[in-house]
Design a protein around this motif. Sequence first.
Motif, short mmCIF file in Angstrom:
data_model
loop_
_atom_site.label_atom_id
_atom_site.label_comp_id
_atom_site.label_asym_id
_atom_site.label_seq_id
_atom_site.Cartn_x
_atom_site.Cartn_y
_atom_site.Cartn_z
N LEU A 92 0.86 -1.19 0.00
CA LEU A 92 0.00 0.00 0.00
C LEU A 92 0.89 1.23 0.00
CD1 LEU A 92 -2.90 1.28 0.55
CD2 LEU A 92 -2.28 1.19 2.97
N VAL A 93 0.63 2.15 -0.92
CA VAL A 93 1.37 3.41 -0.95
C VAL A 93 0.38 4.54 -0.71
CG1 VAL A 93 2.83 4.95 -2.33
CG2 VAL A 93 3.01 2.47 -2.63
N ILE A 94 0.65 5.35 0.31
CA ILE A 94 -0.20 6.53 0.55
C ILE A 94 0.69 7.75 0.56
CG2 ILE A 94 -1.97 5.25 1.84
CD1 ILE A 94 -0.83 6.35 4.45
N TYR A 95 0.16 8.86 0.06
CA TYR A 95 1.00 10.07 0.02
C TYR A 95 0.19 11.33 0.24
CZ TYR A 95 -0.47 9.59 -4.89
OH TYR A 95 -1.21 9.40 -6.03
N ASP A 96 0.91 12.34 0.68
CA ASP A 96 0.33 13.63 1.01
C ASP A 96 1.32 14.66 0.47
OD1 ASP A 96 -0.91 15.76 2.17
OD2 ASP A 96 -0.61 15.13 4.26
N ILE A 97 1.02 15.19 -0.70
CA ILE A 97 1.97 16.07 -1.40
C ILE A 97 1.24 17.32 -1.88
CG2 ILE A 97 3.50 16.24 -3.42
CD1 ILE A 97 3.81 13.10 -3.06
N PRO A 98 1.59 18.48 -1.36
CA PRO A 98 0.87 19.71 -1.69
C PRO A 98 1.00 20.12 -3.17
CG PRO A 98 2.29 20.04 0.24
CD PRO A 98 2.64 18.71 -0.34
N ASN A 99 2.17 19.93 -3.75
CA ASN A 99 2.40 20.40 -5.13
C ASN A 99 1.73 19.46 -6.15
OD1 ASN A 99 3.99 20.35 -7.77
ND2 ASN A 99 4.82 22.19 -6.82
N ILE A 147 4.08 17.53 -8.71
CA ILE A 147 4.83 16.45 -8.05
C ILE A 147 3.89 15.31 -7.68
CG2 ILE A 147 6.34 15.84 -6.12
CD1 ILE A 147 7.67 17.75 -8.09
N ARG A 148 2.71 15.66 -7.14
CA ARG A 148 1.74 14.63 -6.74
C ARG A 148 1.34 13.77 -7.94
NH1 ARG A 148 -1.65 17.73 -4.50
NH2 ARG A 148 -3.12 17.78 -6.20
N ASN A 149 1.11 14.44 -9.09
CA ASN A 149 0.76 13.69 -10.30
C ASN A 149 1.89 12.77 -10.74
OD1 ASN A 149 -1.80 14.74 -10.42
ND2 ASN A 149 -1.22 16.44 -11.77
N LYS A 150 3.12 13.27 -10.62
CA LYS A 150 4.28 12.44 -10.99
C LYS A 150 4.35 11.20 -10.10
CE LYS A 150 7.83 15.44 -13.00
NZ LYS A 150 9.25 15.82 -12.85
N ILE A 151 4.09 11.39 -8.81
CA ILE A 151 4.12 10.26 -7.87
C ILE A 151 3.07 9.23 -8.26
CG2 ILE A 151 3.68 9.57 -5.45
CD1 ILE A 151 6.40 10.89 -5.71
N SER A 152 1.87 9.70 -8.61
CA SER A 152 0.81 8.75 -8.99
C SER A 152 1.20 8.01 -10.29
CB SER A 152 -0.54 9.44 -9.12
OG SER A 152 -0.59 10.26 -10.27
N LEU A 190 10.32 6.99 -6.02
CA LEU A 190 9.47 7.99 -5.38
C LEU A 190 10.32 9.01 -4.63
CD1 LEU A 190 6.46 5.86 -4.02
CD2 LEU A 190 6.73 6.99 -6.23
N LYS A 191 11.40 8.53 -4.01
CA LYS A 191 12.33 9.42 -3.31
C LYS A 191 12.92 10.43 -4.30
CE LYS A 191 14.61 7.49 0.40
NZ LYS A 191 15.61 6.62 1.02
N HIS A 192 13.32 9.92 -5.45
CA HIS A 192 13.92 10.75 -6.50
C HIS A 192 12.89 11.76 -7.03
CE1 HIS A 192 15.29 11.47 -10.72
NE2 HIS A 192 16.40 11.73 -10.07
N THR A 193 11.64 11.31 -7.18
CA THR A 193 10.59 12.18 -7.72
C THR A 193 10.21 13.27 -6.72
OG1 THR A 193 9.72 10.32 -9.00
CG2 THR A 193 8.24 12.20 -8.70
N LEU A 194 10.08 12.90 -5.46
CA LEU A 194 9.74 13.91 -4.44
C LEU A 194 10.90 14.87 -4.28
CD1 LEU A 194 7.57 14.85 -2.44
CD2 LEU A 194 8.73 13.51 -0.67
N SER A 195 12.11 14.31 -4.30
CA SER A 195 13.34 15.11 -4.18
C SER A 195 13.25 16.07 -2.99
CB SER A 195 13.60 15.84 -5.51
OG SER A 195 14.79 16.56 -5.44
N GLU A 196 13.41 17.38 -3.23
CA GLU A 196 13.43 18.34 -2.12
C GLU A 196 12.05 18.96 -1.87
OE1 GLU A 196 16.23 18.76 -0.28
OE2 GLU A 196 17.01 17.16 -1.57
N ASN A 197 11.01 18.44 -2.58
CA ASN A 197 9.67 19.01 -2.41
C ASN A 197 9.01 18.51 -1.13
OD1 ASN A 197 9.23 20.37 -5.18
ND2 ASN A 197 10.04 18.33 -5.65
#
Lengths: 87, 87
Positions: free
Chosen positions: A4-11, A14-19, A51-58
């Motif tokens: 299960l992957v859950i995320y909370d990303i304001p941008n 970036i959120r779309n990239k994670i999905s 995912l770590k790479h995609t979130l990066s410093e965001n």
Amino acid sequence: MQTLVIYDIPNDRIRNKISERCKDSGLLRIQYSAFIGELNHNRREELLLKLKHTLSENTGNIRIYPLCDKDLRLMKEIAVVESEDDE
Amino acid sequence: MQTLVIYDIPNDRIRNKISERCKDSGLLRIQYSAFIGELNHNRREELLLKLKHTLSENTGNIRIYPLCDKDLRLMKEIAVVESEDDE
């Protein structure tokens, strides 16, 4: 193992990239910011790095939970689907 | 047993009510729409009924996952916290 992957990303971008990364890994969207699917240890580690790479410093929080069969069987879902009349 | 609650609810008022119910049950917010905390079987069933009652006929999806210790130990988190400079 089901993962299960859950995320909370304001941008939004970036959120779309994670999905997209979750979809690319073969996971299925179960909620707006939650995906689930079968991943072995290696594929899970691979996704973690992506995912770590995609979130990066965001700003954001991503959690990856492996779920054993017993936990999955005990899962409870409450689902109310929008009726077609409202569309 | 540690219990993870994740939800996807379009209506702001209902979503806020759901988060209040989770807080009232002693769960801790880990993401905007995700709570976690220790709940025994009875308390988990109690929360399930409360959330069902709160969502009622409103569109939404709520999932309650019990998580065994082994699954929890394998959980991976990626967290980037907003720096204070940005505030």
